[in-house]
Design a protein around this motif. Structure first.
Motif, PDB file in Angstrom:
ATOM      1  N   TRP A 333      36.854  34.645  53.180  1.00 38.51           N
ATOM      2  CA  TRP A 333      37.208  33.268  52.856  1.00 38.51           C
ATOM      3  C   TRP A 333      36.180  32.272  53.412  1.00 38.51           C
ATOM      4  CZ3 TRP A 333      38.806  29.990  49.721  1.00 38.51           C
ATOM      5  CH2 TRP A 333      39.236  28.715  50.090  1.00 38.51           C
ATOM      6  N   PHE A 338      34.860  29.815  47.463  1.00 39.25           N
ATOM      7  CA  PHE A 338      35.083  30.264  46.073  1.00 39.25           C
ATOM      8  C   PHE A 338      33.800  30.806  45.430  1.00 39.25           C
ATOM      9  CE2 PHE A 338      38.225  26.991  47.034  1.00 39.25           C
ATOM     10  CZ  PHE A 338      39.410  27.584  46.614  1.00 39.25           C
ATOM     11  N   ASP A 363      39.389  37.185  49.307  1.00 35.03           N
ATOM     12  CA  ASP A 363      40.283  36.017  49.377  1.00 35.03           C
ATOM     13  C   ASP A 363      40.329  35.281  48.045  1.00 35.03           C
ATOM     14  OD1 ASP A 363      41.559  33.487  50.668  1.00 35.03           O
ATOM     15  OD2 ASP A 363      41.395  34.872  52.351  1.00 35.03           O
ATOM     16  N   ASP A 364      40.750  34.063  48.092  1.00 34.00           N
ATOM     17  CA  ASP A 364      40.950  33.176  46.947  1.00 34.00           C
ATOM     18  C   ASP A 364      39.681  33.079  46.079  1.00 34.00           C
ATOM     19  OD1 ASP A 364      41.959  31.234  45.330  1.00 34.00           O
ATOM     20  OD2 ASP A 364      42.252  29.742  46.906  1.00 34.00           O
ATOM     21  N   ARG A 373      39.012  29.569  38.781  1.00 31.25           N
ATOM     22  CA  ARG A 373      39.377  29.185  40.151  1.00 31.25           C
ATOM     23  C   ARG A 373      38.088  29.032  40.973  1.00 31.25           C
ATOM     24  NH1 ARG A 373      43.560  26.952  43.227  1.00 31.25           N
ATOM     25  NH2 ARG A 373      43.652  27.971  45.258  1.00 31.25           N
ATOM     26  N   TRP A 411      43.787  38.712  48.148  1.00 28.58           N
ATOM     27  CA  TRP A 411      44.593  37.492  48.351  1.00 28.58           C
ATOM     28  C   TRP A 411      45.329  37.135  47.071  1.00 28.58           C
ATOM     29  CZ3 TRP A 411      44.731  32.762  45.890  1.00 28.58           C
ATOM     30  CH2 TRP A 411      45.227  31.654  46.585  1.00 28.58           C
ATOM     31  N   ARG A 443      47.711  20.102  47.964  1.00 29.92           N
ATOM     32  CA  ARG A 443      46.574  20.950  47.591  1.00 29.92           C
ATOM     33  C   ARG A 443      46.521  21.171  46.079  1.00 29.92           C
ATOM     34  NH1 ARG A 443      44.383  26.886  49.054  1.00 29.92           N
ATOM     35  NH2 ARG A 443      42.387  26.264  49.887  1.00 29.92           N
ATOM     36  N   LYS A 477      47.239  39.781  50.971  1.00 26.19           N
ATOM     37  CA  LYS A 477      47.435  38.536  51.737  1.00 26.19           C
ATOM     38  C   LYS A 477      48.204  37.591  50.827  1.00 26.19           C
ATOM     39  CE  LYS A 477      44.740  34.723  53.815  1.00 26.19           C
ATOM     40  NZ  LYS A 477      43.379  34.250  54.159  1.00 26.19           N
ATOM     41  N   ASP A 479      49.821  34.159  50.155  1.00 26.40           N
ATOM     42  CA  ASP A 479      49.695  32.780  50.632  1.00 26.40           C
ATOM     43  C   ASP A 479      50.750  31.884  49.999  1.00 26.40           C
ATOM     44  OD1 ASP A 479      48.561  30.704  52.075  1.00 26.40           O
ATOM     45  OD2 ASP A 479      46.518  31.148  51.413  1.00 26.40           O
ATOM     46  N   ASN A 481      50.738  27.655  49.801  1.00 30.73           N
ATOM     47  CA  ASN A 481      50.083  26.463  50.340  1.00 30.73           C
ATOM     48  C   ASN A 481      50.784  25.135  50.086  1.00 30.73           C
ATOM     49  OD1 ASN A 481      47.525  27.060  51.789  1.00 30.73           O
ATOM     50  ND2 ASN A 481      47.149  28.283  49.964  1.00 30.73           N
ATOM     51  N   CYS A 526      51.080  34.454  54.879  1.00 36.13           N
ATOM     52  CA  CYS A 526      50.196  33.314  55.167  1.00 36.13           C
ATOM     53  C   CYS A 526      50.774  32.108  54.454  1.00 36.13           C
ATOM     54  CB  CYS A 526      48.798  33.647  54.654  1.00 36.13           C
ATOM     55  SG  CYS A 526      47.610  32.308  54.829  1.00 36.13           S
ATOM     56  N   GLY A 528      49.132  28.455  54.119  1.00 38.24           N
ATOM     57  CA  GLY A 528      48.227  27.348  54.466  1.00 38.24           C
ATOM     58  C   GLY A 528      48.023  27.322  55.963  1.00 38.24           C
ATOM     59  N   GLY A 529      47.857  28.508  56.514  1.00 37.72           N
ATOM     60  CA  GLY A 529      47.926  28.655  57.962  1.00 37.72           C
ATOM     61  C   GLY A 529      49.308  29.174  58.282  1.00 37.72           C
ATOM     62  N   TRP A 545      49.749  34.997  59.470  1.00 42.15           N
ATOM     63  CA  TRP A 545      48.533  34.239  59.763  1.00 42.15           C
ATOM     64  C   TRP A 545      48.975  33.015  60.578  1.00 42.15           C
ATOM     65  CZ3 TRP A 545      43.702  34.708  60.384  1.00 42.15           C
ATOM     66  CH2 TRP A 545      42.784  33.685  60.168  1.00 42.15           C
ATOM     67  N   ASP A 548      45.221  28.217  60.150  1.00 40.90           N
ATOM     68  CA  ASP A 548      43.848  28.184  59.623  1.00 40.90           C
ATOM     69  C   ASP A 548      42.883  27.763  60.720  1.00 40.90           C
ATOM     70  OD1 ASP A 548      44.417  29.032  57.109  1.00 40.90           O
ATOM     71  OD2 ASP A 548      44.351  27.061  56.159  1.00 40.90           O
TER      72      ASP A 548
HETATM   73  C1  GLA Z   1      44.965  28.981  52.770  1.00 39.72           C
HETATM   74  C2  GLA Z   1      44.867  30.113  53.777  1.00 39.72           C
HETATM   75  C3  GLA Z   1      43.413  30.483  53.999  1.00 39.72           C
HETATM   76  C4  GLA Z   1      42.752  30.845  52.676  1.00 39.72           C
HETATM   77  C5  GLA Z   1      42.943  29.725  51.686  1.00 39.72           C
HETATM   78  C6  GLA Z   1      42.452  30.137  50.316  1.00 39.72           C
HETATM   79  O1  GLA Z   1      44.485  27.807  53.296  1.00 39.72           O
HETATM   80  O2  GLA Z   1      45.489  29.762  54.969  1.00 39.72           O
HETATM   81  O3  GLA Z   1      43.301  31.559  54.919  1.00 39.72           O
HETATM   82  O4  GLA Z   1      43.295  32.044  52.199  1.00 39.72           O
HETATM   83  O5  GLA Z   1      44.290  29.332  51.567  1.00 39.72           O
HETATM   84  O6  GLA Z   1      42.567  29.114  49.402  1.00 39.72           O
END
Ligand code: GLA
Length: 736
Positions: A333, A338, A363-364, A373, A411, A443, A477, A479, A481, A526, A528-529, A545, A548
């Motif tokens: 990440w 990206f 990851d993303d 994306r 992710w 977001r 993972k 997420d 957010n 996870c 967003g943290g 997680w 962040d």
């Molecule tokens: C969130 C997660 C990060 C990462 C981003 C990806 O913020 O906490 O670890 O995966 O999304 O967009």
């Protein structure tokens, strides 16, 4: 009340550790008691069959002059006779905060719950389940209270079920999981608040009369501002090793509410459950509503013991694969965001192998075609590989991972959608939003309506399809957010007040289905943290997680506070480039949990790379102790310039001590020896510094052995200062 039955049940507690004499029992035939190794809960029904708590706390020793009879006398004046109700019902004679309030089918708002019966069973040798049936004498409403006691861990989980047989729906206005009652001179609440990158900020205050409420109304990412975990100390704030303290947490991944009310008699009532805000729940006749468990532990030996109670309980009973293993990893990440393609990912796979970690975590950014994306503003919801970045799909990356000899994980954020996505265009009715109001985003995204079974299917298939793309997929993972703005479920139509509850139940349905098909694949929780960490979700996830924010000094504080409630093996700690501290410091901080990396490995200097590779090997040798051992906090970063923490394996033969400088002002560092804990005083231990940076001298010299007694009474100076900002010591039983 069936006295003989109660008496019999009281006796059945004896093998579980009850210590009252027969004489005491005779005087107290109406008692219901539940014990763990060190705690005791006693309830008593009055002449009208209202059930009250008469004791909750440390278990008195056998032969002590404390007895249930004496305890019962402690109640003060009470206009209602029910300040200490085991599950306070609203609308009858109660004057305080209710645990349950209903509107009956005829519009009446009163509820009176009376004891009917109880049973006590042993689902497993260490666990007892107490089930208490209550019912309203005037309306056909029945409530069952559940208390699940974990003997060795001194943990209790408490929840309730509600059912009725009225002619039409009743409305649950409030439906708490647990109603606790503590007696003390004063009460000190340690609570947590936060925001993105600022999770788990503690505040400790003395509770005053009236009600203090901890709550979340966020729906998803519900812990963003505040998690449900808390501590209540009795008489004075508990320290690490002293004081009476209760730790509590609601096992629920949505909005919660916890009320702390000091009643007119100075007793503390704690009521915890799903937040009833905007959530009046219509319950059909015959349908059972089950509240989520509230978990708590009580310690007379301070916060350290309470935390070890919860950590062992989690590993033994709750956290998915709590006794198993975890994967170390390299995540991309922060090294790519990206911006990557197949070639770059192939390089990262090689880096993963070179570093010596188990897995590469993509990851993303790997998905979306109509709306690629390439940032956080588009593509969420379109879970097909982006053809420009991954022309040969995930399958090609997975194949290469196999060839290189590392595992592969991915992710996903399956509960969410960007308005700029094909999913949003195709299924606007799957999205949580108010049709007649402007959309509002966190977001750039919205939440999918998980109250809708079709959306549940979609979320299930999103994750399931990852395993179709890569049948050997080793890790997910997950997420989340965004919070829920403009709460409205197109699916629930007229029943909007069920939305917050049904959303979370919908999420659990999906997770249950996934776990039925993929029982053990590790998954990271996870949000967003750290916006979603709780013990209901952790039944389906192997780790979480925390934040962040990976700046290592910040992380010491964040991980420290989380560790009171969650075991180290569940804390995903990644080494990143946040902060100015050297790589050694960042790695040492990540090691006190489940270690991972999120750095550009091919840009590391030769010494940094060597250090990181050696550290992975050291970690592999110590990880069992960190994951399954007992954790002891030795020096609190909020009180000292140095934070020290250690983990000791259950045989007390191997331990590791982490020491970090947290105050960079002039001449700060460890000035005195730090006393160790949890060792065997009679054993001899060798102390050895590990994780030394190439070319540096050890600051703690390996020398003769020390007795456990010496290390715990006198201690050892880790020699932490600005020049040696982190020191890791391996402590092993001599000769082993
Ligand atoms: C969130 C997660 C990060 C990462 C981003 C990806 O913020 O906490 O670890 O995966 O999304 O967009």
């Amino acid at each position: 009340m069936n006295k003989t039955l109660l008496n019999k049940i009281f006796y059945t507690l004896l093998p579980f550790g009850m210590m009252f004499t027969t004489a005491t029992l005779k005087a107290q035939e109406h008692n219901i008691a539940l014990g763990t190794e060190k705690t005791l809960l006693v309830m008593q029904a009055d002449a009208q069959n209202h059930l009250h708590y008469i004791y909750q706390g440390a278990k008195p020793d056998s032969g002590s002059d404390q007895s249930v009879a004496l305890l019962a006398k402690q109640s003060g004046s009470d206009f209602t006779g029910m300040y200490n109700s085991v599950y306070t019902s609203g609308g009858s004679r109660n004057l305080l905060e209710p645990a349950i309030a209903v509107t009956h089918a005829d519009g009446n708002q009163s509820l009176d719950l009376q004891y009917v019966s109880h049973t006590l069973t042993n689902p497993s040798p260490d666990v007892q389940l107490l089930k208490i049936e209550l019912k309203d004498p005037a309306y056909p409403v029945e409530v069952t209270l559940y208390y699940k006691a974990y003997y060795k861990e001194n943990v209790i989980e408490q929840w309730s079920t509600i059912v009725h047989h009225e002619k039409d729906d009743i409305v649950l206005q409030k439906f708490a999981s647990a109603n606790l009652y503590l007696k003390s001179g004063s009460y000190w609440l340690r609570q947590y608040h936060g925001d993105w990158a600022k999770e788990m900020q503690p505040e400790e205050t003395q509770l005053t009369h009236g009600i203090k409420t901890l709550d979340s109304k966020l729906g998803t990412r519900a812990d963003l501002f505040m998690p449900s975990v808390f501590m209540v100390s009795l008489d004075k704030p508990a320290t690490e090793d002293e004081g009476n303290v209760l730790f509590g947490a609601l096992e629920w991944s949505g909005s919660f509410r916890e009320d702390f009310e000091i009643d007119p008699d100075n007793n503390l009532r704690i009521i915890s459950g799903i937040n009833n805000y905007a959530s009046a729940y219509h319950l059909k006749p015959g349908k059972v509503f089950e509240t989520p468990p509230f978990v708590y532990t009580y310690s007379t030996e301070g916060k350290g013991e309470a935390s070890r109670n919860l950590q062992s309980w989690a590993r033994n009973y709750k956290l998915l694969d709590g006794k198993g293993s975890r994967l170390t990893l390299l995540n991309n990440w922060e090294s790519t965001y990206f911006d990557f393609n197949e070639d770059r990912l192939k390089e990262l796979l090689k880096n993963t192998k070179e570093l010596g970690v188990d897995m590469f975590l993509l990851d993303d950014g790997w998905f979306g075609n109509k709306y690629p994306r390439n940032g956080d503003h588009a593509g969420l919801g379109d879970w097909q590989e982006n053809k420009a970045k991954l022309p040969n799909g995930i399958a090609a990356i997975a194949k290469e991972a196999d060839r290189v000899g590392v595992k592969f994980g991915i992710w996903v954020e399956p509960e969410m959608v960007n308005p700029k996505s094909a999913l949003y265009e195709q299924h606007p009715d799957w999205v949580v939003k108010q049709a007649n109001r402007e959309e509002y985003y966190m977001r750039n995204q919205l939440v999918l309506d998980l109250a809708n079974p079709k959306v549940q299917d979609f979320v299930f298939h999103t994750v399931d399809s990852l395993f179709i793309k890569d049948p050997k997929l080793a890790y997910v993972k997950w997420d989340c957010n965004s919070v829920i703005f403009n709460a409205y479920s197109p699916y629930l139509k007229q029943n909007q007040s069920q939305f917050y509850v049904d959303y979370v139940e919908g999420l659990y349905n999906v997770l249950k289905r996934l776990r039925a098909k993929y029982p053990t694949v590790p998954m990271m929780l996870c949000s967003g943290g750290g916006g979603r960490v709780d013990y209901n979700a952790l039944q389906y996830f192997t780790e979480y997680w925390p934040s962040d924010n990976t700046e290592p000094i910040e992380r010491i504080f964040i991980q420290w506070e989380y560790s009171y409630f969650y075991p180290a093996m569940a804390s995903s700690n990644h080494v990143t480039d946040w902060g100015k501290e050297p790589l050694k410091f960042r790695v040492d901080v990540a090691m006190m949990g489940k270690m991972g990396f999120d750095i550009v490995v091919d840009k590391l200097s030769p010494n940094d790379l060597k250090f990181a590779k050696d550290a992975v090997q050291n970690y592999n040798a110590l990880k069992q102790t960190i994951w399954q051992g007992d954790q002891y906090r030795l020096a609190d970063p909020r009180e000292n310039s140095v934070a020290s923490i250690m983990y000791v394996d259950t045989n007390k033969s191997s331990a590791v001590m982490f020491n970090y400088l947290v105050n960079y002002r002039y001449d700060q560092g460890s000035k005195l020896p730090v006393r160790l804990k949890g060792l065997d005083p009679a054993k001899q231990y060798k102390v050895e510094e590990i994780n030394q940076y190439p070319g540096t001298e050890a600051v703690v010299k390996s020398q003769d052995t020390y007795s456990g007694d010496f290390l715990m009474k006198v201690g050892i100076d880790p020699n932490v200062d600005a020049g040696h900002s982190s020191v890791v010591l391996k402590i092993s039983e001599a000769g082993k």
